[in-house]
Motif scaffolding. Structure first.
Motif, PDB file in Angstrom:
ATOM      1  N   GLY A 280      14.756  -8.778   0.026  1.00 54.16           N
ATOM      2  CA  GLY A 280      15.903  -9.356  -0.427  1.00 54.16           C
ATOM      3  C   GLY A 280      17.112  -8.716  -1.215  1.00 54.16           C
ATOM      4  O   GLY A 280      17.173  -7.450  -1.114  1.00 54.16           O
ATOM      5  N   HIS A 281      17.711  -9.313  -2.108  1.00 48.06           N
ATOM      6  CA  HIS A 281      18.745  -8.451  -3.182  1.00 48.06           C
ATOM      7  C   HIS A 281      18.236  -7.125  -3.688  1.00 48.06           C
ATOM      8  O   HIS A 281      19.081  -6.131  -3.695  1.00 48.06           O
ATOM      9  N   PRO A 282      16.796  -7.045  -4.228  1.00 46.59           N
ATOM     10  CA  PRO A 282      16.470  -5.826  -4.757  1.00 46.59           C
ATOM     11  C   PRO A 282      16.537  -4.660  -3.736  1.00 46.59           C
ATOM     12  O   PRO A 282      16.893  -3.588  -4.123  1.00 46.59           O
ATOM     13  N   CYS A 283      16.108  -5.027  -2.721  1.00 41.41           N
ATOM     14  CA  CYS A 283      16.239  -4.055  -1.547  1.00 41.41           C
ATOM     15  C   CYS A 283      17.606  -3.650  -1.147  1.00 41.41           C
ATOM     16  O   CYS A 283      17.759  -2.433  -1.091  1.00 41.41           O
ATOM     17  N   TYR A 284      18.454  -4.448  -1.104  1.00 39.28           N
ATOM     18  CA  TYR A 284      19.863  -4.247  -0.753  1.00 39.28           C
ATOM     19  C   TYR A 284      20.396  -3.222  -2.004  1.00 39.28           C
ATOM     20  O   TYR A 284      21.262  -2.284  -1.642  1.00 39.28           O
ATOM     21  N   ALA A 285      20.316  -3.731  -3.172  1.00 41.80           N
ATOM     22  CA  ALA A 285      20.755  -2.736  -4.352  1.00 41.80           C
ATOM     23  C   ALA A 285      20.016  -1.467  -4.299  1.00 41.80           C
ATOM     24  O   ALA A 285      20.652  -0.417  -4.575  1.00 41.80           O
ATOM     25  N   LYS A 286      18.751  -1.195  -3.963  1.00 38.88           N
ATOM     26  CA  LYS A 286      17.980   0.087  -3.975  1.00 38.88           C
ATOM     27  C   LYS A 286      18.547   0.844  -2.882  1.00 38.88           C
ATOM     28  O   LYS A 286      18.833   1.971  -3.228  1.00 38.88           O
ATOM     29  N   PHE A 287      18.834   0.362  -1.699  1.00 32.99           N
ATOM     30  CA  PHE A 287      19.440   1.282  -0.598  1.00 32.99           C
ATOM     31  C   PHE A 287      21.118   1.418  -0.370  1.00 32.99           C
ATOM     32  O   PHE A 287      21.564   1.920   0.234  1.00 32.99           O
ATOM     33  N   MET A 288      21.630   0.653  -1.519  1.00 33.94           N
ATOM     34  CA  MET A 288      23.132   0.414  -1.352  1.00 33.94           C
ATOM     35  C   MET A 288      23.327   0.063   0.066  1.00 33.94           C
ATOM     36  O   MET A 288      24.339   0.508   0.483  1.00 33.94           O
ATOM     37  N   ALA A 289      22.670  -1.234   0.701  1.00 30.31           N
ATOM     38  CA  ALA A 289      23.179  -1.472   2.019  1.00 30.31           C
ATOM     39  C   ALA A 289      24.060  -2.480   2.035  1.00 30.31           C
ATOM     40  O   ALA A 289      24.309  -3.343   0.880  1.00 30.31           O
ATOM     41  N   VAL A 290      24.765  -2.491   3.224  1.00 30.27           N
ATOM     42  CA  VAL A 290      25.696  -3.512   3.267  1.00 30.27           C
ATOM     43  C   VAL A 290      25.638  -4.338   4.496  1.00 30.27           C
ATOM     44  O   VAL A 290      25.475  -3.738   5.749  1.00 30.27           O
ATOM     45  N   PRO A 291      25.464  -5.613   4.556  1.00 28.98           N
ATOM     46  CA  PRO A 291      25.059  -6.506   5.614  1.00 28.98           C
ATOM     47  C   PRO A 291      26.105  -7.011   6.313  1.00 28.98           C
ATOM     48  O   PRO A 291      27.316  -7.094   5.787  1.00 28.98           O
ATOM     49  N   ASN A 292      26.123  -7.403   7.556  1.00 27.09           N
ATOM     50  CA  ASN A 292      27.209  -8.110   8.369  1.00 27.09           C
ATOM     51  C   ASN A 292      26.451  -8.968   9.207  1.00 27.09           C
ATOM     52  O   ASN A 292      25.779  -8.891  10.221  1.00 27.09           O
ATOM     53  N   TYR A 293      26.374 -10.417   8.788  1.00 28.02           N
ATOM     54  CA  TYR A 293      25.533 -11.260   9.294  1.00 28.02           C
ATOM     55  C   TYR A 293      26.104 -11.704  10.627  1.00 28.02           C
ATOM     56  O   TYR A 293      25.332 -12.284  11.551  1.00 28.02           O
TER      57      TYR A 293
ATOM     58  N   LYS B 243      24.239  -1.747   7.187  1.00 27.13           N
ATOM     59  CA  LYS B 243      24.409  -0.351   7.106  1.00 27.13           C
ATOM     60  C   LYS B 243      24.035   0.356   5.766  1.00 27.13           C
ATOM     61  O   LYS B 243      24.147  -0.364   4.658  1.00 27.13           O
ATOM     62  N   MET B 244      23.674   1.572   5.704  1.00 27.88           N
ATOM     63  CA  MET B 244      23.545   2.103   4.347  1.00 27.88           C
ATOM     64  C   MET B 244      23.812   3.721   4.744  1.00 27.88           C
ATOM     65  O   MET B 244      23.725   4.223   5.967  1.00 27.88           O
ATOM     66  N   LEU B 245      23.821   4.399   3.515  1.00 23.61           N
ATOM     67  CA  LEU B 245      24.043   5.967   3.746  1.00 23.61           C
ATOM     68  C   LEU B 245      22.883   6.688   3.673  1.00 23.61           C
ATOM     69  O   LEU B 245      22.038   6.521   2.939  1.00 23.61           O
ATOM     70  N   GLY B 246      22.739   7.647   4.944  1.00 25.25           N
ATOM     71  CA  GLY B 246      21.531   8.452   4.756  1.00 25.25           C
ATOM     72  C   GLY B 246      22.094   9.915   4.713  1.00 25.25           C
ATOM     73  O   GLY B 246      22.908  10.315   4.573  1.00 25.25           O
TER      74      GLY B 246
ATOM     75  N   ILE C  13      23.166   4.978   8.321  1.00 24.75           N
ATOM     76  CA  ILE C  13      22.328   4.663   9.121  1.00 24.75           C
ATOM     77  C   ILE C  13      22.528   3.062   9.487  1.00 24.75           C
ATOM     78  O   ILE C  13      22.907   2.217   8.643  1.00 24.75           O
ATOM     79  N   THR C  14      22.580   2.560  10.666  1.00 25.77           N
ATOM     80  CA  THR C  14      22.841   1.311  11.210  1.00 25.77           C
ATOM     81  C   THR C  14      21.605   0.681  11.700  1.00 25.77           C
ATOM     82  O   THR C  14      20.842   1.171  12.654  1.00 25.77           O
ATOM     83  N   ILE C  15      21.255  -0.579  11.200  1.00 27.54           N
ATOM     84  CA  ILE C  15      19.982  -1.308  11.661  1.00 27.54           C
ATOM     85  C   ILE C  15      20.591  -2.656  12.302  1.00 27.54           C
ATOM     86  O   ILE C  15      21.290  -3.307  11.798  1.00 27.54           O
TER      87      ILE C  15
ATOM     88  N   MET D  71      15.783  -9.448   6.482  1.00 30.55           N
ATOM     89  CA  MET D  71      16.678  -9.127   5.467  1.00 30.55           C
ATOM     90  C   MET D  71      17.352 -10.485   4.917  1.00 30.55           C
ATOM     91  O   MET D  71      17.716 -11.231   5.663  1.00 30.55           O
ATOM     92  N   ASP D  72      17.267 -10.798   3.655  1.00 30.68           N
ATOM     93  CA  ASP D  72      17.766 -12.005   3.088  1.00 30.68           C
ATOM     94  C   ASP D  72      18.640 -11.439   1.661  1.00 30.68           C
ATOM     95  O   ASP D  72      18.110 -11.432   0.612  1.00 30.68           O
ATOM     96  N   GLY D  73      20.087 -11.592   1.750  1.00 37.51           N
ATOM     97  CA  GLY D  73      20.601 -11.168   0.773  1.00 37.51           C
ATOM     98  C   GLY D  73      20.783 -11.960  -0.326  1.00 37.51           C
ATOM     99  O   GLY D  73      21.184 -11.848  -1.679  1.00 37.51           O
ATOM    100  N   GLY D  74      20.294 -13.242  -0.008  1.00 39.77           N
ATOM    101  CA  GLY D  74      20.178 -14.537  -1.067  1.00 39.77           C
ATOM    102  C   GLY D  74      19.140 -14.496  -1.573  1.00 39.77           C
ATOM    103  O   GLY D  74      18.887 -15.237  -2.743  1.00 39.77           O
ATOM    104  N   SER D  75      18.110 -13.771  -1.335  1.00 36.94           N
ATOM    105  CA  SER D  75      16.603 -13.831  -2.143  1.00 36.94           C
ATOM    106  C   SER D  75      16.574 -12.828  -3.231  1.00 36.94           C
ATOM    107  O   SER D  75      17.076 -11.673  -2.977  1.00 36.94           O
ATOM    108  N   GLY D  76      16.196 -13.290  -4.057  1.00 37.50           N
ATOM    109  CA  GLY D  76      16.224 -12.259  -5.265  1.00 37.50           C
ATOM    110  C   GLY D  76      14.872 -11.820  -5.377  1.00 37.50           C
ATOM    111  O   GLY D  76      14.652 -10.930  -6.561  1.00 37.50           O
ATOM    112  N   LEU D  77      14.053 -11.773  -4.521  1.00 37.76           N
ATOM    113  CA  LEU D  77      12.669 -11.049  -4.277  1.00 37.76           C
ATOM    114  C   LEU D  77      12.418 -10.411  -3.028  1.00 37.76           C
ATOM    115  O   LEU D  77      12.997 -10.890  -1.942  1.00 37.76           O
ATOM    116  N   ASN D  78      11.622  -9.169  -3.053  1.00 39.03           N
ATOM    117  CA  ASN D  78      11.275  -8.835  -1.790  1.00 39.03           C
ATOM    118  C   ASN D  78       9.664  -9.483  -1.674  1.00 39.03           C
ATOM    119  O   ASN D  78       8.929  -9.355  -2.543  1.00 39.03           O
ATOM    120  N   ILE D  79       9.456 -10.207  -0.489  1.00 43.04           N
ATOM    121  CA  ILE D  79       8.533 -10.821  -0.253  1.00 43.04           C
ATOM    122  C   ILE D  79       7.581 -10.516   0.792  1.00 43.04           C
ATOM    123  O   ILE D  79       8.047 -10.047   1.866  1.00 43.04           O
TER     124      ILE D  79
END
Length: 233
Positions: free
Chosen positions: A80-93, A99-102, A107-109, A1-9
Motif C-alpha cells: 500500500g501507500h507506506p510502500c509507495y512512500a518508502k520506495f518513492m514509487a510512481v504508479p500508472n494504473y 516506476k522508482m529510482l534505482g 526501475i520499471t515493474i 500494489m494498492d496506492g489507496g491502501s494505508g497498510l502493507n498486508i
C-alpha cells in the motif's frame, strides 16, 4: 500494489510458504477495515521484512512493515501507500506500470492485462462468497436487532482512543508538509503539455481573489517552492 491502501498486508499462508515462523510476529492492538467486506479485520500481528524490486543488475531493497492477516488469500500480499512512500514509487494504473529510482537508473515493474483481469475476477469471487456467507448474514441480523443503549457511547470512545493510538504509532508514514516528500526526479515522472506547433498562445484574463485567499495561496506556493516542487521561470 494498492496506492489507496494505508497498510502493507501479507496473508498468513504467504508467510508460511516463505518459511517464516509466526512466532516472529509482533502483537498489534488496532483492527482495520475495508479488507474483509462487511466487518473489521483483526491482524495476527506485524512483521518487518525486506522487499526487493528488479534484478541483480539494478535493484532496490527497503524494509517494510506488514500487517499479517489469517483469512483466505486472493494475493500473496498487498503493498500500500507506506510502500509507495518508502520506495518513492510512481504508479500508472492505465498501463499497469510502477516506476522508482534505482542505483543504475529507473526501475520499471509491470504485469499483463490478462493477469490483472484474472486477479480481479478472483477477488470479486472471494468478496461475493464472503458477502453471501452465513456468518455475515448473522452479523447483519445482530446489528439490526441491537437496541441503542448507553454502552454505545463508551464503545465509540474506546474506538476513538484505539484509532488515535494507531495514528500516533504510525505517524511516520504520513507526509505532513511538502518538505516531507523529496522531489521526484524527471526520469521517474514528468508531465508535459501537448501543444500543436504553430498555435498562437492566448493570454487568460486576470483572476482576482480576496485578501484571505491571496494570503493562503502565497503560503502554499512558498511551501511548494521551498520543497523544490515548483520554481519560477
Amino acid at each position: 500494489m494498492d496506492g489507496g491502501s494505508g497498510l502493507n498486508i501479507m496473508y498468513a499462508k504467504t508467510l508460511d510458504e516463505i518459511g517464516i515462523d509466526r512466532s516472529n510476529l509482533h502483537p498489534i492492538r488496532a483492527p482495520f477495515h475495508s479488507v474483509v467486506p462487511g466487518k473489521h479485520a483483526l491482524p495476527l500481528g506485524q512483521i518487518d521484512l525486506p522487499v526487493t524490486f528488479e534484478n541483480q543488475f539494478n535493484y532496490r531493497t527497503e524494509i517494510l512493515t506488514f500487517d499479517v492477516v489469517g483469512f483466505p488469500k486472493t494475493f500473496h500480499a498487498i503493498l500500500g501507500h507506506p510502500c509507495y512512500a518508502k520506495f518513492m514509487a510512481v504508479p500508472n494504473y492505465t498501463y499497469l506500470k510502477l516506476k522508482m529510482l534505482g542505483p543504475r537508473g529507473v526501475i520499471t515493474i509491470g504485469t499483463s492485462f490478462q493477469r490483472a483481469y484474472e486477479c480481479e475476477v478472483e477477488c470479486c469471487g472471494h468478496a461475493a462468497a464472503i458477502i453471501a456467507s452465513r456468518e455475515l448474514t448473522t452479523l447483519r441480523e445482530e446489528v439490526t436487532k441491537e437496541a441503542p443503549d448507553a454502552k454505545k457511547s463508551t464503545g465509540s470512545f474506546k474506538l476513538e482512543s484505539t484509532l488515535i493510538g494507531f495514528l500516533c504509532d504510525n505517524k511516520d508514514i504520513f507526509a505532513w508538509k511538502p518538505l516531507d516528500m523529496p522531489s521526484i526526479p524527471r526520469e521517474v515522472a514528468k508531465h508535459t503539455l501537448k501543444i500543436c506547433l504553430g498555435s498562437k498562445p492566448v493570454r487568460q484574463r486576470l483572476h482576482c481573489f480576496d485578501e484571505k485567499k491571496c494570503r493562503t495561496i502565497g503560503e502554499e506556493i512558498a511551501k511548494l517552492s521551498a520543497a523544490g516542487f515548483i520554481k519560477e521561470v
